[in-house]
Design a protein around this motif. Structure first.
Motif, mmCIF file in Angstrom:
data_model
loop_
_atom_site.group_PDB
_atom_site.id
_atom_site.type_symbol
_atom_site.label_atom_id
_atom_site.label_comp_id
_atom_site.label_asym_id
_atom_site.label_seq_id
_atom_site.Cartn_x
_atom_site.Cartn_y
_atom_site.Cartn_z
ATOM 1 N N ARG A 78 0.833 -1.201 0.000
ATOM 2 C CA ARG A 78 0.000 0.000 0.000
ATOM 3 C C ARG A 78 0.870 1.256 0.000
ATOM 4 O O ARG A 78 0.600 2.220 -0.724
ATOM 5 C CB ARG A 78 -0.912 -0.027 1.230
ATOM 6 N N GLN A 80 1.968 9.507 -5.674
ATOM 7 C CA GLN A 80 2.421 10.856 -5.336
ATOM 8 C C GLN A 80 3.534 11.327 -6.265
ATOM 9 O O GLN A 80 3.637 12.509 -6.565
ATOM 10 C CB GLN A 80 2.905 10.901 -3.883
ATOM 11 N N GLU A 124 1.103 4.188 -2.868
ATOM 12 C CA GLU A 124 0.886 5.606 -2.561
ATOM 13 C C GLU A 124 2.073 6.454 -2.984
ATOM 14 O O GLU A 124 1.900 7.556 -3.510
ATOM 15 C CB GLU A 124 0.604 5.774 -1.072
#
Length: 84
Positions: free
Chosen positions: A53, A61, A57
């Motif tokens: 996860r 980003q 992320e």
């Protein structure tokens, strides 16, 4: 009757995958079969999901478009007959 068979196959397959993963994690930890507790195994699985996860992320980003669909779209766009 077909639903019962399908559910049975699903349950058996899930157990087989979890059993194999438990074996691999036990072996990687240098333990014997059965020495890795269910709590420790659960912690390992949760940490794996957390790492995946977090990596997803970070990629989002950073603006990385490394998804399979993005790669296919880029290939399809490069080979389109309109560009020729």
């Amino acid at each position: 009757m077909g639903l019962k068979k399908a559910m049975g196959i699903l349950v058996f397959s899930t157990q087989a995958v979890i059993g194999a993963d438990y074996y691999f994690q036990t072996r990687d930890a240098g333990l014997n079969w059965g020495d890795l507790s269910a709590t420790d195994y659960g912690t390992i699985v949760q940490e794996r999901f957390a790492r995946a996860r977090a990596a997803k992320e970070r990629a989002a980003q950073a603006g990385d478009s490394t998804g399979a669909w993005d790669k296919l779209a880029a290939l399809g766009g490069a080979a389109s007959p309109q560009d020729q």
